[in-house]
Write a protein that holds these residues in place. Structure first.
Motif, PDB file in Angstrom:
ATOM      1  N   UNK A   1       1.869 -17.837  43.328  1.00 42.62           N
ATOM      2  CA  UNK A   1       2.961 -16.893  43.104  1.00 42.62           C
ATOM      3  C   UNK A   1       3.173 -16.042  44.352  1.00 42.62           C
ATOM      4  N   UNK A   2       4.261 -15.306  44.352  1.00 41.80           N
ATOM      5  CA  UNK A   2       4.644 -14.547  45.534  1.00 41.80           C
ATOM      6  C   UNK A   2       3.701 -13.389  45.845  1.00 41.80           C
ATOM      7  N   UNK A   3       3.232 -12.680  44.827  1.00 41.27           N
ATOM      8  CA  UNK A   3       2.311 -11.561  45.074  1.00 41.27           C
ATOM      9  C   UNK A   3       1.039 -12.053  45.755  1.00 41.27           C
ATOM     10  N   UNK A   4       0.515 -13.169  45.277  1.00 47.34           N
ATOM     11  CA  UNK A   4      -0.675 -13.758  45.888  1.00 47.34           C
ATOM     12  C   UNK A   4      -0.373 -14.192  47.313  1.00 47.34           C
ATOM     13  N   UNK A   5       0.792 -14.783  47.516  1.00 49.70           N
ATOM     14  CA  UNK A   5       1.164 -15.261  48.842  1.00 49.70           C
ATOM     15  C   UNK A   5       1.253 -14.110  49.844  1.00 49.70           C
ATOM     16  N   UNK A   6       1.809 -12.985  49.442  1.00 49.47           N
ATOM     17  CA  UNK A   6       1.940 -11.843  50.347  1.00 49.47           C
ATOM     18  C   UNK A   6       0.583 -11.256  50.706  1.00 49.47           C
ATOM     19  N   UNK A   7      -0.348 -11.263  49.756  1.00 47.19           N
ATOM     20  CA  UNK A   7      -1.712 -10.794  50.072  1.00 47.19           C
ATOM     21  C   UNK A   7      -2.378 -11.734  51.069  1.00 47.19           C
ATOM     22  N   UNK A   8      -2.162 -13.033  50.897  1.00 47.42           N
ATOM     23  CA  UNK A   8      -2.736 -14.006  51.827  1.00 47.42           C
ATOM     24  C   UNK A   8      -2.163 -13.818  53.230  1.00 47.42           C
TER      25      UNK A   8
ATOM     26  N   UNK B   1       0.649 -24.450  52.126  1.00 49.77           N
ATOM     27  CA  UNK B   1       0.214 -23.299  51.330  1.00 49.77           C
ATOM     28  C   UNK B   1       1.350 -22.705  50.502  1.00 49.77           C
ATOM     29  N   UNK B   2       2.550 -22.699  51.063  1.00 56.45           N
ATOM     30  CA  UNK B   2       3.672 -22.027  50.432  1.00 56.45           C
ATOM     31  C   UNK B   2       4.722 -23.049  50.022  1.00 56.45           C
ATOM     32  N   UNK B   3       5.158 -22.975  48.773  1.00 55.93           N
ATOM     33  CA  UNK B   3       6.127 -23.925  48.255  1.00 55.93           C
ATOM     34  C   UNK B   3       7.502 -23.785  48.896  1.00 55.93           C
ATOM     35  N   UNK B   4       8.353 -24.775  48.661  1.00 57.13           N
ATOM     36  CA  UNK B   4       9.696 -24.782  49.255  1.00 57.13           C
ATOM     37  C   UNK B   4      10.502 -23.560  48.845  1.00 57.13           C
ATOM     38  N   UNK B   5      10.343 -23.120  47.599  1.00 47.61           N
ATOM     39  CA  UNK B   5      11.084 -21.945  47.154  1.00 47.61           C
ATOM     40  C   UNK B   5      10.685 -20.719  47.968  1.00 47.61           C
ATOM     41  N   UNK B   6       9.402 -20.589  48.268  1.00 47.69           N
ATOM     42  CA  UNK B   6       8.935 -19.454  49.062  1.00 47.69           C
ATOM     43  C   UNK B   6       9.448 -19.543  50.494  1.00 47.69           C
TER      44      UNK B   6
ATOM     45  N   UNK C   1     -10.866 -18.605  44.178  1.00 45.72           N
ATOM     46  CA  UNK C   1     -11.650 -17.405  43.860  1.00 45.72           C
ATOM     47  C   UNK C   1     -11.332 -16.285  44.848  1.00 45.72           C
ATOM     48  N   UNK C   2     -11.201 -16.633  46.120  1.00 47.93           N
ATOM     49  CA  UNK C   2     -10.890 -15.624  47.133  1.00 47.93           C
ATOM     50  C   UNK C   2      -9.514 -15.015  46.881  1.00 47.93           C
ATOM     51  N   UNK C   3      -8.526 -15.847  46.528  1.00 50.09           N
ATOM     52  CA  UNK C   3      -7.199 -15.313  46.223  1.00 50.09           C
ATOM     53  C   UNK C   3      -7.256 -14.329  45.068  1.00 50.09           C
TER      54      UNK C   3
END
Length: 352
Positions: free
Chosen positions: A286-293, A317-322, A253-255
């Motif tokens: 996804x990447x957009x969410x990850x960058x906000x985090x 928190x972040x997958x291998x691809x990230x 929910x926070x994300x």
């Protein structure tokens, strides 16, 4: 006195004035007391004490003061003539080697009044341009004698052109520059999307800085135990309800809420919170969410707010691809900082 119900970050929608954005261009309060002599160099890495010496000479020359015997005086001259060499320093190194500590120490050591020097993250700088417009930002920052930029990141060609143009204008106005990053100026953008499209801008930007490499290990993990494992949902919820100044949010929910709040407001989002409690932590989708985090993790770390969580450990928190992609440096920084805050939660006093 019993604590009230925990707050929810997901229900906050902070508003920020332009005046506040400008007033907040100072080091985070966790760096109020840092100085060059409080930096503890790793004896295994000579580049760390060497960086302190160069930065001390840099600081002494800002605002027209003597630059010492280092031959750096021409960098900082406030004379109308255009400088012949770099006007700034660029601290390059891995996570946790003390780059922000040194940058804040430089800000404190510069022999000019606080209203003549500015300190902000790269994200805060681009947000300021978005709020004020380019020309007004040049006018406002052009009045400073020193601009310190922490966590210098170039994530897209638009930001590259924007910051390159801004710094060029500030150099012309006689502003001294200092920045930290995890990538050398000439290498900015490598491993990022469309790097070849803005290589020319990157090369022009690097000419403004003298790079200082700082080697070393992450001090947050130097001789310290591994991050504590996640807690059970019940423990996190109980801690939130029995602690003063705690927030309690379900991680997904926070994300989702972060997507509705501009990153420039994430500092205001956590204002007044003493402990962040999260349930159901899971890998970001996804990447957009990850960058906000990443931005939220930076603001939590700046404010020294401990984090207690259930779900997966922060290193998942972040997958291998990230972690193999162009933003991997940001993700590793977020993992490092959230791990430190999770460790801090073990010493949290929930009293008023």
């Amino acid at each position: 006195m019993e604590p009230g119900p925990p707050q929810s970050l997901s229900e906050r929608r902070p508003q920020l004035s332009v005046e506040r954005l400008v007033d907040e261009l100072e080091p985070p309060w966790r760096f109020d007391a840092v100085r060059f002599d409080t930096y503890i160099p790793d004896p295994n890495h000579p580049s760390q004490p060497e960086a302190v010496a160069v930065l001390a000479a840099f600081a002494a020359g800002i605002g027209g003061g003597p630059a010492g015997g280092s031959g750096l005086r021409s960098w900082f001259s406030r004379k109308p003539a255009a400088p012949t060499g770099p006007r700034g320093v660029y601290l390059d190194g891995g996570y946790g080697v003390g780059k922000t500590h040194l940058l804040a120490s430089l800000w404190h050591a510069a022999p000019v009044p606080s209203h003549q020097k500015a300190f902000g993250t790269f994200v805060e700088l681009t947000n300021l341009v978005g709020a004020l417009g380019f020309q007004e930002t040049v006018r406002v920052l052009g009045r400073y004698k020193l601009l310190c930029i922490d966590e210098f990141e170039l994530d897209d060609p638009g930001d590259t052109v924007l910051v390159s143009s801004l710094l060029s204008k500030l150099v012309d106005a006689g502003v001294s520059l200092a920045a930290t990053s995890n990538t050398l100026p000439g290498k900015l953008g490598e491993g990022r999307f469309a790097a070849a499209d803005f290589l020319r801008e990157i090369q022009g930007l690097s000419a403004h800085f003298r790079p200082l490499r700082i080697d070393g290990e992450d001090y947050r993990h130097r001789g310290l135990p591994e991050a504590p494992p996640p807690y059970a949902d019940e423990v996190v919820t109980k801690t939130a309800r029995t602690s003063f100044g705690a927030s309690l949010d379900h991680f997904p929910h926070l994300l989702g809420h972060l997507s509705q709040v501009h990153p420039s407001r994430y500092g205001a989002l956590i204002e007044g919170v003493r402990l962040v409690c999260l349930t159901g932590v899971e890998p970001v989708p996804d990447q957009s969410t990850a960058l906000r985090l990443v931005v939220l993790a930076d603001r939590l770390y700046d404010a020294e707010i401990p984090v207690i969580a259930s779900g997966v450990p922060f290193d998942r928190l972040f997958g291998e691809d990230m972690l193999r992609g162009g933003y991997r440096k940001k993700y590793y920084r977020a993992i490092s900082r959230l791990t430190a805050l999770a460790r801090d939660a073990g010493n949290f006093d929930g009293g008023a």
